[in-house]
Write a protein that holds these residues in place. Sequence first.
Motif, mmCIF file in Angstrom:
data_model
loop_
_atom_site.group_PDB
_atom_site.id
_atom_site.type_symbol
_atom_site.label_atom_id
_atom_site.label_comp_id
_atom_site.label_asym_id
_atom_site.label_seq_id
_atom_site.Cartn_x
_atom_site.Cartn_y
_atom_site.Cartn_z
ATOM 1 N N LEU A 16 0.833 -1.198 0.000
ATOM 2 C CA LEU A 16 0.000 0.000 0.000
ATOM 3 C C LEU A 16 0.868 1.247 0.000
ATOM 4 C CD1 LEU A 16 -2.697 1.452 0.224
ATOM 5 C CD2 LEU A 16 -2.571 1.174 2.711
ATOM 6 N N ALA A 17 1.934 1.228 0.817
ATOM 7 C CA ALA A 17 2.843 2.369 0.853
ATOM 8 C C ALA A 17 3.496 2.581 -0.501
ATOM 9 C CB ALA A 17 3.907 2.149 1.925
ATOM 10 N N ALA A 18 3.857 1.495 -1.164
ATOM 11 C CA ALA A 18 4.481 1.606 -2.475
ATOM 12 C C ALA A 18 3.511 2.187 -3.500
ATOM 13 C CB ALA A 18 4.979 0.240 -2.935
ATOM 14 N N THR A 19 2.244 1.792 -3.401
ATOM 15 C CA THR A 19 1.235 2.329 -4.314
ATOM 16 C C THR A 19 1.083 3.827 -4.135
ATOM 17 O OG1 THR A 19 0.037 0.234 -4.257
ATOM 18 C CG2 THR A 19 -1.173 2.155 -5.027
ATOM 19 N N LEU A 20 1.168 4.288 -2.886
ATOM 20 C CA LEU A 20 1.078 5.724 -2.626
ATOM 21 C C LEU A 20 2.250 6.480 -3.220
ATOM 22 C CD1 LEU A 20 -0.126 5.774 1.076
ATOM 23 C CD2 LEU A 20 -1.311 6.811 -0.863
ATOM 24 N N LEU A 389 -1.096 19.112 7.611
ATOM 25 C CA LEU A 389 0.351 19.024 7.728
ATOM 26 C C LEU A 389 0.915 18.662 6.361
ATOM 27 C CD1 LEU A 389 -0.741 18.303 10.700
ATOM 28 C CD2 LEU A 389 1.498 17.224 11.005
ATOM 29 N N TYR A 390 2.039 19.275 6.023
ATOM 30 C CA TYR A 390 2.749 18.972 4.789
ATOM 31 C C TYR A 390 4.141 18.475 5.179
ATOM 32 C CZ TYR A 390 -1.079 21.691 2.877
ATOM 33 O OH TYR A 390 -2.329 22.147 2.561
ATOM 34 N N PHE A 391 4.580 17.395 4.525
ATOM 35 C CA PHE A 391 5.843 16.793 4.926
ATOM 36 C C PHE A 391 6.416 15.979 3.775
ATOM 37 C CE2 PHE A 391 2.434 13.869 5.871
ATOM 38 C CZ PHE A 391 2.914 12.604 5.570
ATOM 39 N N THR A 392 7.691 15.647 3.891
ATOM 40 C CA THR A 392 8.317 14.748 2.930
ATOM 41 C C THR A 392 8.424 13.361 3.548
ATOM 42 O OG1 THR A 392 10.541 15.348 3.685
ATOM 43 C CG2 THR A 392 9.618 16.575 1.826
ATOM 44 N N ARG A 393 8.417 12.345 2.669
ATOM 45 C CA ARG A 393 8.528 10.966 3.137
ATOM 46 C C ARG A 393 9.296 10.134 2.133
ATOM 47 N NH1 ARG A 393 4.012 6.405 2.675
ATOM 48 N NH2 ARG A 393 5.153 6.275 0.707
ATOM 49 N N HIS A 394 10.122 9.233 2.651
ATOM 50 C CA HIS A 394 10.745 8.207 1.812
ATOM 51 C C HIS A 394 10.750 6.896 2.586
ATOM 52 C CE1 HIS A 394 14.689 8.659 4.017
ATOM 53 N NE2 HIS A 394 14.252 9.900 4.146
ATOM 54 N N THR A 395 10.804 5.787 1.848
ATOM 55 C CA THR A 395 10.775 4.458 2.453
ATOM 56 C C THR A 395 11.842 3.588 1.782
ATOM 57 O OG1 THR A 395 9.202 3.475 0.901
ATOM 58 C CG2 THR A 395 8.269 4.686 2.768
ATOM 59 N N LEU A 396 11.937 2.349 2.205
ATOM 60 C CA LEU A 396 12.909 1.435 1.616
ATOM 61 C C LEU A 396 12.667 1.194 0.128
ATOM 62 C CD1 LEU A 396 13.325 -1.159 4.499
ATOM 63 C CD2 LEU A 396 15.212 -0.009 3.307
ATOM 64 N N ASN A 397 11.463 1.464 -0.362
ATOM 65 C CA ASN A 397 11.214 1.258 -1.792
ATOM 66 C C ASN A 397 10.638 2.491 -2.482
ATOM 67 O OD1 ASN A 397 8.607 1.254 -0.843
ATOM 68 N ND2 ASN A 397 8.020 -0.723 -1.731
ATOM 69 N N SER A 398 10.870 3.673 -1.928
ATOM 70 C CA SER A 398 10.408 4.891 -2.597
ATOM 71 C C SER A 398 11.225 6.084 -2.137
ATOM 72 C CB SER A 398 8.921 5.147 -2.305
ATOM 73 O OG SER A 398 8.681 5.268 -0.915
ATOM 74 N N PRO A 399 11.808 6.847 -3.083
ATOM 75 C CA PRO A 399 12.548 8.057 -2.706
ATOM 76 C C PRO A 399 11.607 9.161 -2.233
ATOM 77 C CG PRO A 399 12.478 7.806 -5.088
ATOM 78 C CD PRO A 399 11.853 6.581 -4.512
ATOM 79 N N ILE A 402 6.533 14.666 -1.511
ATOM 80 C CA ILE A 402 5.783 15.510 -0.583
ATOM 81 C C ILE A 402 4.384 14.932 -0.381
ATOM 82 C CG2 ILE A 402 4.952 17.838 -0.082
ATOM 83 C CD1 ILE A 402 7.042 18.888 -2.066
ATOM 84 N N PHE A 403 3.956 14.916 0.878
ATOM 85 C CA PHE A 403 2.644 14.392 1.248
ATOM 86 C C PHE A 403 1.911 15.416 2.118
ATOM 87 C CE2 PHE A 403 5.143 10.780 0.172
ATOM 88 C CZ PHE A 403 4.286 9.768 -0.227
ATOM 89 N N SER A 404 0.594 15.220 2.252
ATOM 90 C CA SER A 404 -0.188 15.986 3.213
ATOM 91 C C SER A 404 -1.058 15.027 4.009
ATOM 92 C CB SER A 404 -1.054 17.044 2.518
ATOM 93 O OG SER A 404 -2.080 16.426 1.749
ATOM 94 N N ILE A 405 -1.436 15.453 5.206
ATOM 95 C CA ILE A 405 -2.293 14.663 6.072
ATOM 96 C C ILE A 405 -2.979 15.626 7.025
ATOM 97 C CG2 ILE A 405 -0.642 14.252 7.952
ATOM 98 C CD1 ILE A 405 -1.531 11.277 7.868
ATOM 99 N N ASP A 406 -4.139 15.268 7.552
ATOM 100 C CA ASP A 406 -4.754 16.180 8.511
ATOM 101 C C ASP A 406 -4.194 15.904 9.907
ATOM 102 O OD1 ASP A 406 -6.222 14.137 9.816
ATOM 103 O OD2 ASP A 406 -8.005 14.483 8.613
ATOM 104 N N ASP A 407 -4.506 16.799 10.843
ATOM 105 C CA ASP A 407 -3.873 16.721 12.158
ATOM 106 C C ASP A 407 -4.386 15.565 13.009
ATOM 107 O OD1 ASP A 407 -6.359 17.738 12.718
ATOM 108 O OD2 ASP A 407 -5.647 19.666 13.462
ATOM 109 N N HIS A 408 -5.346 14.788 12.495
ATOM 110 C CA HIS A 408 -5.787 13.574 13.177
ATOM 111 C C HIS A 408 -5.130 12.323 12.591
ATOM 112 C CE1 HIS A 408 -8.784 15.577 15.618
ATOM 113 N NE2 HIS A 408 -9.251 16.192 14.547
ATOM 114 N N GLY A 409 -4.295 12.526 11.568
ATOM 115 C CA GLY A 409 -3.648 11.390 10.926
ATOM 116 C C GLY A 409 -4.473 10.772 9.823
ATOM 117 N N ASP A 410 -5.479 11.476 9.337
ATOM 118 C CA ASP A 410 -6.344 10.976 8.265
ATOM 119 C C ASP A 410 -6.096 11.748 6.972
ATOM 120 O OD1 ASP A 410 -7.642 9.184 10.043
ATOM 121 O OD2 ASP A 410 -8.948 10.799 10.745
#
Length: 701
Positions: A16-20, A389-399, A402-410
């Motif tokens: 799922l994370a990779a799809t995102l 919230l606006y932030f950057t994210r990378h994982t073991l299979n994605s460089p 930029i992402f956004s999320i609300d302050d409840h984590g949704d």
Amino acid sequence: MRLKMKKLFTLAAFSLAATLSTGVNAHVDNEVFTVEKLNQLNQLHDVTVSPQGDSLIYGLKKSASDNHLYRQDIKTGKISQFTDHDESEGNVVWADDGQSVYFLSSRSGSSQIWQKKLNEETAKQISDFLLDVNGFKLAKNGQVFALSFTVKPGCENLACTVAAKKADEAKKYNIRAYDQLMVRHWDVWATDYKEHLFVAHLDKKGLLTHTQDIMPNWQSDFAGISQVTIHPEGASLAFSAKDSSSKDAAKDHAWTTNFDIFEVALSQGQSAFNLKNITEKNKAWDANPVYSSNGRFLAYKAMKTPGYEADKFTLQLRDSRSGKTRAVANDWDRSISSLAFAPDNKSLYVVAQDVGQKSIFSITPEFDEVRKIYNVGSNGDVTSHGNKLYFTRHTLNSPKDIFSIDDHGDDLKQLTHINKDKLAKVKFADYEQFNFKGWNDETVHGYWLKPANYEEGKKYPIAFLVHGGPQGSFGNMFHYRWNAQLWAAQGYGVVMVDFHGSTGYGQEFTHSISRDWGGKPLEDLQKGLAFIVKDQPWLDRDNACALGASYGGYMMNWIAGNWPTGFNCLINHAGLYDMPSFYQSTEELWFPEYDMGGPSWGKESADSKGNAKGKISPDYSKFNPAAYVNNWQTPMLVIQGELDYRVPYAQSLGAFTTLQRKGIDSRLVMFPDEDHHIRKPDNLVVWYDEVFKWLEKYTKK
């Protein structure tokens, strides 16, 4: 409390994370991921959100000659290139009205501050100082700037530094002379020129024409522009630094971690500045000051233990009305890496390592409440507007993206796909987090990655990666120097264990490696490898090599003498070989003095002049790889940057000399223009080529 062994994350969750992120695993025509592809990836920097929350400005480095700013409408997703000069831009700051952006560029021949309005094609140069501007911050009122310059201490103006440099260039001799430590740091020798903090005000034409050094006589650098905050009305600024207001104050910089927060009142036209040390009572590390947008609070992070660089950073909050400071959520067992106030100033958003992730949390000081917002991958560059919230994210299979999320984590949304085309056909390896019972039956975590073109029923050789630090973690991240996907692309099963001493699992776990470098961590690595080859039978235990850098390189030397039949081969990058000589030649003495129990000639109970008392600390011999060379038998590749002053190259020469003299197959690869890390893209290609050839020599695919 002992936890029952279980898988914390599943492949489905990571799919799922990779799809995102890139969706690259959905393609059939797969390409092998290579270091060349890694070097060609677009890289994000300077991610900023407009004060109105309607658009992003971010830097996108596509190559050494193509590094510019882009603007993206948050609602529509429309992207347009914001700058296109031959010179690159960085240090991006929005004007508070949201109608223009300030940035640094060398387009006029030196690094200066430029302003570009959103509705205009060209940028306006607003500074033309005699020296390069290293970095800057801007007050919310748009009038007061904090600037960083490299100057000659004692100079009253920038012209004085220019004259001093010209005089130095005219000298017919070339020497370095020092009266106190430290004499070098990372990859540079100390010079007579230091990074100081200046303040400047815009004139009526919107230009910066005059600037003042607020620390003119300080003998050393301050902690950098990222460690500066300006009161929203420009009434004061605060910054982090080790006190070097005199040579006497700076004498212990090499063996103390005592960074403090200094605050100074500002007013236009003042001739001198009164710096107040507001954390003088804390002899440990204080860092990252941030004013709230209403100016009432100053937040920062602080450690408790002097001399210990891996202590827990706890949030501190200072009320400007009462002048009182208190620790917030002091019992929360995570160490803060970054912090920012929420728009309402009633809570703060912080980033902290957490069980293999770098997660975003909300902390409410009124109730000492900590709430997790997002915890997949390595997150950072957090900013907010309204409840978003606006932030950057990378994982073991994605460089990084930029992402956004609300302050409840949704309502998680991916806003950029900066490498979608470059990675469209790349097949990344599946990965999973696991845990097992390590030293003392305590829970230890790790990650494995399958070979990118994994086939059911086959066995695969193991690349056993050991992280540095030692208080560090490979974790769920997309690394540009130790990218686990590159080993997976070569057909290896990759195993990484966050042994005792790793960060993100509580302070007691992190602290457990101090005074025990070769104990608990080695046992964790042995038990972790034994567990995972049983749990994942596609991993070939008889076909494994281990590799690591810095402390990971130390562990290769330690394994050579204390687990000599554990691996087919070892790869040691910048690894510590002889602990007494390491202490005598490294630069940040606080690190070995805390982790090894004091200087190499005595305990930490030194007197005020630095003279050690009592008997010699046993750690320098007990955990010294050089003391166990009689057991060495494993082929080893040794790699080193010649400009590495953290682990000087004599450490690698010592290991290689031992290997050669004992007749053990070995190879030394030296990079004359690199430091503790291999940073240059062409050198990185060679580095991986050497590593893969050594692995292939000793493993059967």
